[in-house]
Motif scaffolding. Sequence first.
Motif, PDB file in Angstrom:
ATOM      1  N   SER A 200      -5.887  12.395   4.931  1.00  0.00           N
ATOM      2  CA  SER A 200      -6.506  11.615   5.277  1.00  0.00           C
ATOM      3  C   SER A 200      -6.087  10.695   3.927  1.00  0.00           C
ATOM      4  CB  SER A 200      -7.982  11.737   5.081  1.00  0.00           C
ATOM      5  OG  SER A 200      -9.073  10.713   4.763  1.00  0.00           O
ATOM      6  N   GLU A 201      -5.786   9.234   4.268  1.00  0.00           N
ATOM      7  CA  GLU A 201      -5.779   8.735   3.544  1.00  0.00           C
ATOM      8  C   GLU A 201      -6.557   7.790   2.756  1.00  0.00           C
ATOM      9  OE1 GLU A 201      -3.625   3.509   3.566  1.00  0.00           O
ATOM     10  OE2 GLU A 201      -2.690   5.552   4.252  1.00  0.00           O
ATOM     11  N   GLU A 202      -8.238   7.546   3.782  1.00  0.00           N
ATOM     12  CA  GLU A 202      -8.631   7.160   3.004  1.00  0.00           C
ATOM     13  C   GLU A 202      -9.601   7.795   2.229  1.00  0.00           C
ATOM     14  OE1 GLU A 202     -12.151   5.108   2.681  1.00  0.00           O
ATOM     15  OE2 GLU A 202     -10.615   4.500   3.338  1.00  0.00           O
TER      16      GLU A 202
ATOM     17  N   GLU B 150     -10.035   5.933  -5.957  1.00  0.00           N
ATOM     18  CA  GLU B 150     -10.997   4.824  -6.632  1.00  0.00           C
ATOM     19  C   GLU B 150     -12.171   5.727  -7.768  1.00  0.00           C
ATOM     20  OE1 GLU B 150     -13.058   0.736  -5.245  1.00  0.00           O
ATOM     21  OE2 GLU B 150     -12.989   2.517  -4.672  1.00  0.00           O
ATOM     22  N   ARG B 151     -12.742   6.792  -6.835  1.00  0.00           N
ATOM     23  CA  ARG B 151     -13.907   7.225  -7.665  1.00  0.00           C
ATOM     24  C   ARG B 151     -13.758   7.561  -9.846  1.00  0.00           C
ATOM     25  NH1 ARG B 151     -18.737   9.203  -6.006  1.00  0.00           N
ATOM     26  NH2 ARG B 151     -20.325   9.129  -8.201  1.00  0.00           N
TER      27      ARG B 151
ATOM     28  N   ALA C 126      -5.199  14.361  -4.137  1.00  0.00           N
ATOM     29  CA  ALA C 126      -4.389  15.240  -3.429  1.00  0.00           C
ATOM     30  C   ALA C 126      -4.819  16.462  -3.162  1.00  0.00           C
ATOM     31  CB  ALA C 126      -3.168  15.184  -3.675  1.00  0.00           C
ATOM     32  N   LEU C 127      -5.416  17.390  -4.371  1.00  0.00           N
ATOM     33  CA  LEU C 127      -6.391  18.640  -4.260  1.00  0.00           C
ATOM     34  C   LEU C 127      -7.393  18.574  -3.015  1.00  0.00           C
ATOM     35  CD1 LEU C 127      -6.923  19.816  -7.713  1.00  0.00           C
ATOM     36  CD2 LEU C 127      -5.083  20.489  -6.230  1.00  0.00           C
ATOM     37  N   VAL C 128      -8.235  17.354  -3.448  1.00  0.00           N
ATOM     38  CA  VAL C 128      -8.895  17.449  -2.137  1.00  0.00           C
ATOM     39  C   VAL C 128      -8.836  16.907  -0.666  1.00  0.00           C
ATOM     40  CG1 VAL C 128     -11.085  15.862  -1.233  1.00  0.00           C
ATOM     41  CG2 VAL C 128     -11.066  16.015  -4.158  1.00  0.00           C
ATOM     42  N   ALA C 129      -7.664  16.476  -0.464  1.00  0.00           N
ATOM     43  CA  ALA C 129      -6.985  15.884   0.882  1.00  0.00           C
ATOM     44  C   ALA C 129      -6.605  16.956   0.873  1.00  0.00           C
ATOM     45  CB  ALA C 129      -6.265  14.479   0.389  1.00  0.00           C
ATOM     46  N   LEU C 130      -5.547  17.372   0.345  1.00  0.00           N
ATOM     47  CA  LEU C 130      -4.846  18.933   0.916  1.00  0.00           C
ATOM     48  C   LEU C 130      -6.413  19.956   1.374  1.00  0.00           C
ATOM     49  CD1 LEU C 130      -1.900  19.426  -1.644  1.00  0.00           C
ATOM     50  CD2 LEU C 130      -1.788  18.873   0.996  1.00  0.00           C
TER      51      LEU C 130
ATOM     52  N   PRO D 195      -6.373  -1.755  -5.466  1.00  0.00           N
ATOM     53  CA  PRO D 195      -7.310  -1.802  -3.570  1.00  0.00           C
ATOM     54  C   PRO D 195      -5.854  -2.137  -2.874  1.00  0.00           C
ATOM     55  CG  PRO D 195      -8.705  -3.464  -5.392  1.00  0.00           C
ATOM     56  CD  PRO D 195      -7.621  -2.765  -6.418  1.00  0.00           C
ATOM     57  N   ASN D 196      -4.716  -2.968  -3.382  1.00  0.00           N
ATOM     58  CA  ASN D 196      -3.941  -3.274  -3.116  1.00  0.00           C
ATOM     59  C   ASN D 196      -2.728  -2.922  -3.068  1.00  0.00           C
ATOM     60  OD1 ASN D 196      -5.204  -5.899  -2.265  1.00  0.00           O
ATOM     61  ND2 ASN D 196      -4.738  -6.519  -3.817  1.00  0.00           N
TER      62      ASN D 196
END
Length: 567
Positions: free
Chosen positions: A42-44, A51-52, A360-364, A514-515
């Motif tokens: 997830s890129e989101e 960001e957080r 990345a840890l979270v996304a993986l 954000p860009n």
Amino acid sequence: MKRILLAATAALLLSACDMGPDPVAGAGEALDLPDVADGTLSEETMKRVTERLSSDEFEGRAPGTAGEEKTVAYLIEEFEKAGLEPGNDGSWVQDVPLVEITGKDYAPLTIAGGKGGAMELDYATDWVGVSYREEVQTTLEDSELVFVGYGINAPEKGWNDYAGLDMAGKTAVILVNDPDFGSETLDGPFGGKAMTYYGRWTYKYEEAGRQGAAAAIIIHDTAPAAYGWNVVESSWSGPQAYAARGDNPPPMTQINGWVQKTVAEKILQAAGKQLGALTEAARKKGFKAVPLGLTASTSFRNDVRSFASKNVIGVLPGSERADEYVMHTAHWDHLGRCTPAPDGDDICNGAVDNATGTAALVALAEAHAKAGPTQRSLVFLAVTAEESGLLGADYYAANPVFPLNRTVGGINMDAFLMGGAAKDVTVVGPGKSQLDLFLDKALMNDDRVTTPNPNPEAGYYYRSDHFAFAKRGVPMLYLDGGEDLVDGGKKAGAAVQAEYRDERYHGPKDEYDPNWDWSGVMSDLALFYRIGRMLGESTSWPNWNEGDEFKATRDEDCAVENAGCGA
């Protein structure tokens, strides 16, 4: 930023730890490199978590601050939401005992005894220094300066810059990097162009302490250090965290610090010496240290506090061999509030370094949980105090929750640059272990290649959390983004790196944008996913390649009867 060297692994077919009476398989046995499907990444999630974590709310995520409390609580929430289980016997955290020392009320560093009278060096502008000792007052008085070259004592290489010296009460003046710096090859007593651990500031301070020195001052030079004075100034001022050393600490200097190169040249001129000539002499075997006939004096006060920082650990238990572990690491910490503060902004947010790797840890974890467990357990370890010297990773590796001889290997993630998609991927420390073969397999359908590192002399292999595991024998793969961008090629890639290094690295401008173009990051993340998945499904125990400095440690762990490497 951690950059790399070319991995030439296509023809490798080397020994591996494997199941059976002898856990170390013989040369010529092929590794089990299973086919795996791509994950749903997830890129989101990457954007949201990055960001957080890098928002001002987290105050730069310094260990031992309110920013740490918020970071740890947020990571536990995200790990649980991703589908992980607590990794430390029912707990999400591992306490890491640290000491924070904050220097204040610095007197100038006064250099006396030379031509032209005494020199007074201003703190931060000319020099920086800290104490590793838990003492409220640090005083250096008339300490004799001795130029000790690169400050290396390496018996296995027949090299000792301290030979014949009694350093008690004296201050060692030390060159950064190692004697092979400037070589155009990878051949030489200290690795040629590629820096060895002897070139790292951590080693130099440790050795000066072992030699009984009162202080150790490294001469900063941007090229061999691989970062500018601004990084030294921001990283070495303000609160400094160290691992608690207990009742019998190793010998330590009173002061460890840095001095600007231009200032060092003036100091040496006052002693009737030239930095260039001394540097050339120090590169030759048999170099003898040079007393400078000068003394150094300074003093400052220290605020000292002890606290427990935290590593955050989540696990996705294996379906068949749950007592075999694949490690994923990234550091959650950054510098907190730092100086200087341009435009009044004193928060070093650490968006790239390393909110991206933590995200990345979270996304993986999220992607692996959705795909279902692998045969082996997958561990996700967010460590503290990397910026203070890999302290959280080193504490875990010294006090592992999951035994190191049951840890198959793993991957480390530290700072994803936002340059867009790349034609290549870089590998920190290529050719060191059989994990390169897992990388080769994972790259097969990506139409990307590995690429040479433009500056292996920077010694990046020894500068991130994987090193704490590697030096204890666990093979770890450390990848970085590519150098050759799809849009703009190598010139654009170099520009992205230079802009980050010169403008944002370890400073208040490392903020979320954000860009950002996340395409390259997501390609790299897909690669990490495949490698972790392959290790989780494989029956092989990858080892270090023959001749690597960490192989003997792994072989020893593997040889433990009924304990190591699947035996």
